[in-house]
Design an enzyme around this catalytic site. Structure first.
Site, PDB file in Angstrom:
ATOM      1  N   ASP A 157       0.836  -1.204   0.000  1.00 26.68           N
ATOM      2  CA  ASP A 157       0.000   0.000   0.000  1.00 26.68           C
ATOM      3  C   ASP A 157       0.875   1.260   0.000  1.00 26.68           C
ATOM      4  OD1 ASP A 157      -2.414  -1.671   0.422  1.00 26.68           O
ATOM      5  OD2 ASP A 157      -1.429  -2.068   2.326  1.00 26.68           O
ATOM      6  N   HIS A 180      -4.669  -3.818   6.070  1.00 19.22           N
ATOM      7  CA  HIS A 180      -4.421  -3.957   4.627  1.00 19.22           C
ATOM      8  C   HIS A 180      -5.761  -4.336   3.991  1.00 19.22           C
ATOM      9  CE1 HIS A 180      -2.765  -4.966   0.767  1.00 19.22           C
ATOM     10  NE2 HIS A 180      -3.217  -6.200   0.865  1.00 19.22           N
TER      11      HIS A 180
HETATM   12  C1  LMR Z   1      -3.487  -6.632  -2.916  1.00 18.11           C
HETATM   13  O1  LMR Z   1      -3.552  -5.640  -2.180  1.00 18.11           O
HETATM   14  O2  LMR Z   1      -3.104  -6.583  -4.087  1.00 18.11           O
HETATM   15  C2  LMR Z   1      -3.971  -7.944  -2.396  1.00 18.11           C
HETATM   16  O3  LMR Z   1      -3.766  -7.992  -1.012  1.00 18.11           O
HETATM   17  C3  LMR Z   1      -5.399  -8.107  -2.756  1.00 18.11           C
HETATM   18  C4  LMR Z   1      -5.965  -9.463  -2.382  1.00 18.11           C
HETATM   19  O4  LMR Z   1      -7.065  -9.482  -1.778  1.00 18.11           O
HETATM   20  O5  LMR Z   1      -5.354 -10.490  -2.676  1.00 18.11           O
END
Ligand code: LMR
Length: 294
Positions: free
Chosen positions: A123, A151
């Site tokens: 992120d 997250h």
């Molecule tokens: C991401 O942020 O790309 C992954 O964590 C998304 C996911 O749910 O696999």
């Protein structure tokens, strides 16, 4: 030596991963071994990257997801406690990574809480990239980006304390409504957007962020920077103790880290951080109810 743990029987994809790792000819990679034994996988491990989890599918309740993943992360936590090296550190990438990390950590009470990490660096990288693009600078000019909380789509990518080319990001961007609107939403929903675009979860950027996390936790953090990672809260910034919470972290390069002090938040940011805190508290309540903690 790298050991790959097969969490589903006969994971065909592991064969391909081993082949690709060989083909990378990494000079520091002494060998790759795949195993379905938790004992073998974690024997003497100093860094455990828990990447595999069961993703949420259409129609699945969050409780179902937490319950299935509890069955994956609880035994891994216990195996880490029993077999890993005394200096083990654990990075959970598999989603929902904050709460999966909490589950694994609570199954390993003898492994100190400050050795457990869940990945919010992806992120941070996303936020840096969006800000750099908007400001017309390189990503290296974007500093001190913290990701607060989960997250998930409730995370708060903190533009208020970030700098761009030495200036507060808010001044450098000069468009607060973009920061509070499009920027925030883009970073929060980027994981879902990647899934929509490629029909699968992020792979290369997630692997890169996992490497960034380990590197950032093992090298000294520059003074104008932080690294974003979800750690066990000791109550910093009023976050409930014990939650696996995304914070700005600084590392000393000798294995120790701390939550970076001095971040200030407007009422807007405080409200967003409360939202993501509440989400993590409710995930924790769910895993407590499912008997997955302790
Ligand atoms: C991401 O942020 O790309 C992954 O964590 C998304 C996911 O749910 O696999």
């Amino acid at each position: 030596m790298l050991r790959l743990l097969e969490i589903e029987p006969a994971m065909k994809s592991l064969e391909g991963i081993v082949m690709e790792l060989d083909d990378c000819a990494f000079p520091l990679l002494a060998g790759v071994e795949s195993t379905s034994s938790l004992t073998t996988a974690f024997e003497g491990t100093s860094w455990a990257l828990l990447v595999g989890s069961v993703p949420r599918k259409a129609g699945m309740e969050r409780g179902d997801l937490l319950s299935i993943n509890g069955g994956v992360f609880k035994p891994q936590g216990a195996a880490i406690a029993a077999h890993a090296a005394a200096d083990v550190r654990v990075l959970v990438v598999g989603n929902p990574c904050n709460t999966n990390c909490l589950i694994a950590r609570s199954a390993a009470p003898d492994v100190p809480a400050d050795r457990w990490f869940a990945m919010t660096r992806l992120d941070q990288n996303r936020a840096e990239s969006q800000l750099a693009k908007r400001a017309g600078v390189g990503v290296a000019d974007v500093r001190n980006i913290a990701i607060w909380g989960n997250h998930s789509a409730t995370q708060f990518p903190d533009f208020e304390n970030a700098t761009i080319a030495g200036k507060p990001a808010v001044l450098a961007i000069g468009d607060e409504s973009w920061l509070k609107g499009e920027f925030l939403a883009t970073v929060q929903k980027r994981g879902a957007a990647i899934i929509e675009a490629r029909g699968a979860s992020s792979a290369a950027s997630a692997a890169n962020a996992a490497i960034d996390t380990v590197v950032s936790l093992t090298r000294p953090t520059p003074t104008d920077c932080c690294t974003s990672v979800a750690v066990a809260s000791s109550g910093e910034y009023g976050v409930p103790t014990g939650l696996q919470f995304g914070f700005p972290v600084v590392a000393d390069g000798l294995g120790a880290w701390s939550v970076k002090p001095g971040f200030e938040h407007t009422a807007f940011a405080a409200e967003k951080i409360k939202l993501t805190t509440d989400e993590l508290l409710s995930e924790r309540d769910e895993v407590v109810a499912l008997g997955l903690l302790g």
